[in-house]
Write a protein that holds these residues in place. Structure first.
Motif, PDB file in Angstrom:
ATOM      1  N   CYS A   1     -58.234 -16.077  97.497  1.00  0.00           N
ATOM      2  CA  CYS A   1     -58.252 -14.715  97.692  1.00  0.00           C
ATOM      3  C   CYS A   1     -57.153 -13.762  97.250  1.00  0.00           C
ATOM      4  N   LEU A   2     -56.501 -14.191  96.163  1.00  0.00           N
ATOM      5  CA  LEU A   2     -55.313 -13.703  95.705  1.00  0.00           C
ATOM      6  C   LEU A   2     -55.879 -12.244  95.232  1.00  0.00           C
ATOM      7  N   GLY A   3     -56.792 -11.927  94.643  1.00  0.00           N
ATOM      8  CA  GLY A   3     -57.127 -10.486  94.378  1.00  0.00           C
ATOM      9  C   GLY A   3     -57.044  -9.622  95.542  1.00  0.00           C
ATOM     10  N   LEU A   4     -57.201 -10.149  96.982  1.00  0.00           N
ATOM     11  CA  LEU A   4     -57.408  -9.328  97.982  1.00  0.00           C
ATOM     12  C   LEU A   4     -55.883  -8.934  98.335  1.00  0.00           C
ATOM     13  N   HIS A   5     -55.003  -9.811  98.041  1.00  0.00           N
ATOM     14  CA  HIS A   5     -53.520  -9.517  98.245  1.00  0.00           C
ATOM     15  C   HIS A   5     -52.865  -8.473  97.210  1.00  0.00           C
ATOM     16  N   ALA A   6     -53.478  -8.369  95.972  1.00  0.00           N
ATOM     17  CA  ALA A   6     -53.229  -7.668  95.079  1.00  0.00           C
ATOM     18  C   ALA A   6     -53.953  -5.892  95.596  1.00  0.00           C
TER      19      ALA A   6
ATOM     20  N   VAL B   1     -64.129  -5.197 102.666  1.00  0.00           N
ATOM     21  CA  VAL B   1     -63.883  -5.750 101.365  1.00  0.00           C
ATOM     22  C   VAL B   1     -64.101  -7.254 101.516  1.00  0.00           C
ATOM     23  N   VAL B   2     -65.008  -7.761 100.972  1.00  0.00           N
ATOM     24  CA  VAL B   2     -65.264  -9.479 101.137  1.00  0.00           C
ATOM     25  C   VAL B   2     -65.214  -9.834  99.681  1.00  0.00           C
ATOM     26  N   TRP B   3     -64.037 -11.033  99.539  1.00  0.00           N
ATOM     27  CA  TRP B   3     -63.632 -11.584  98.434  1.00  0.00           C
ATOM     28  C   TRP B   3     -64.435 -12.964  98.206  1.00  0.00           C
TER      29      TRP B   3
ATOM     30  N   ALA C   1     -65.994  -8.030  96.447  1.00  0.00           N
ATOM     31  CA  ALA C   1     -65.066  -8.153  95.257  1.00  0.00           C
ATOM     32  C   ALA C   1     -64.792  -9.609  94.974  1.00  0.00           C
ATOM     33  N   GLY C   2     -64.434  -9.785  93.563  1.00  0.00           N
ATOM     34  CA  GLY C   2     -64.243 -11.246  93.257  1.00  0.00           C
ATOM     35  C   GLY C   2     -65.378 -11.493  92.316  1.00  0.00           C
ATOM     36  N   PRO C   3     -65.085 -12.593  91.414  1.00  0.00           N
ATOM     37  CA  PRO C   3     -66.106 -12.979  90.529  1.00  0.00           C
ATOM     38  C   PRO C   3     -67.065 -14.057  90.894  1.00  0.00           C
ATOM     39  N   GLY C   4     -66.979 -14.157  92.322  1.00  0.00           N
ATOM     40  CA  GLY C   4     -68.054 -15.061  92.880  1.00  0.00           C
ATOM     41  C   GLY C   4     -69.342 -14.506  93.242  1.00  0.00           C
ATOM     42  N   TRP C   5     -69.489 -12.939  93.168  1.00  0.00           N
ATOM     43  CA  TRP C   5     -70.618 -12.261  93.417  1.00  0.00           C
ATOM     44  C   TRP C   5     -71.369 -12.034  92.322  1.00  0.00           C
TER      45      TRP C   5
ATOM     46  N   PHE D   1     -66.702  -4.513  93.472  1.00  0.00           N
ATOM     47  CA  PHE D   1     -65.613  -3.881  92.698  1.00  0.00           C
ATOM     48  C   PHE D   1     -65.401  -4.942  91.449  1.00  0.00           C
ATOM     49  N   THR D   2     -65.148  -4.316  90.247  1.00  0.00           N
ATOM     50  CA  THR D   2     -64.992  -5.139  89.113  1.00  0.00           C
ATOM     51  C   THR D   2     -63.508  -4.913  88.578  1.00  0.00           C
ATOM     52  N   SER D   3     -62.739  -4.271  89.153  1.00  0.00           N
ATOM     53  CA  SER D   3     -61.454  -4.040  88.718  1.00  0.00           C
ATOM     54  C   SER D   3     -60.465  -3.666  90.107  1.00  0.00           C
ATOM     55  N   LEU D   4     -59.277  -3.867  89.969  1.00  0.00           N
ATOM     56  CA  LEU D   4     -58.553  -3.534  91.245  1.00  0.00           C
ATOM     57  C   LEU D   4     -58.412  -2.316  91.101  1.00  0.00           C
ATOM     58  N   ILE D   5     -58.353  -1.274  90.135  1.00  0.00           N
ATOM     59  CA  ILE D   5     -58.222   0.067  89.817  1.00  0.00           C
ATOM     60  C   ILE D   5     -59.374   0.819  90.646  1.00  0.00           C
TER      61      ILE D   5
END
Length: 198
Positions: free
Chosen positions: A102-107, A144-146, A173-177, A188-192
């Protein structure tokens, strides 16, 4: 970030990762996140760098882990204010059940702190029942669930969870969904986009 700054950041992070220097990576992440902002740094440097990691042999895996750990530590330190309480009506972030990445959640957490927004990151692999308990206790306005892989990104689980909490905005969030999500759920498809929506 300028093209030169992106190239410089990628080279320096790659060199530190190849040296398995997680503290050095964390320091570089802090430097570039403070200079450019989390979202541009994540999108232009971290995501392409993580995607271009070497093969899956022993050395390549060690380099990947060093890079991921250093990035995680740097993001976790960025913008953190010790003893700042979790605000009511904040954002709750968690990895889907059995999701170990879940590195994207840290971002996202770092980007939210950068904006002065309160969030609570509960890390990877949070069982759905534990996430429900956390929602009851913290009363967030958004969860938000990654998910990194389709194995953990099961749309029906997210739908069921959102029905249990109709007053909470639940987002994927994340590519798994990869399965379609019914309205009002979205991914969500991007951090922004995620930082703005939260």
């Amino acid at each position: 970030m300028s093209t030169d700054a992106v190239e410089e950041a990628r080279k320096r992070l790659t060199a530190a990762a190849e040296d398995l220097d997680t503290d050095g990576i964390a320091g570089l992440v802090l430097e570039y996140a403070q200079r450019s902002g989390v979202a541009p740094f994540w999108a232009q440097v971290c995501v392409p760098l993580l995607a271009a990691l070497p093969g899956r042999d022993g050395t390549g895996i060690a380099v990947e882990h060093a890079l991921s750990e250093g990035v995680r530590v740097g993001l976790d330190v960025h913008g953190r204010v010790p003893r700042r309480p979790y605000p009511p009506d904040g954002v709750l972030l968690a990895g889907a059940e059995q999701e170990t990445h879940c590195l994207g959640l840290h971002a996202l957490a770092a980007a939210l702190r950068e904006q002065g927004r309160g969030c609570l990151l509960l890390g990877p692999a949070l069982p759905w029942v534990a996430l429900a308990g956390a929602v009851y206790r913290t009363r967030p306005h958004t969860v938000v669930v990654w998910s990194q892989t389709p194995v953990t990104g099961r749309a029906y689980r997210l739908v069921r969870f959102s029905r249990d909490f109709p007053s909470v905005r639940v987002r994927a969030a994340g590519p798994g969904w990869i399965e379609p999500l019914p309205a009002p759920l979205d991914r969500f498809t991007s951090l922004i986009a995620a930082a703005r929506a939260c």
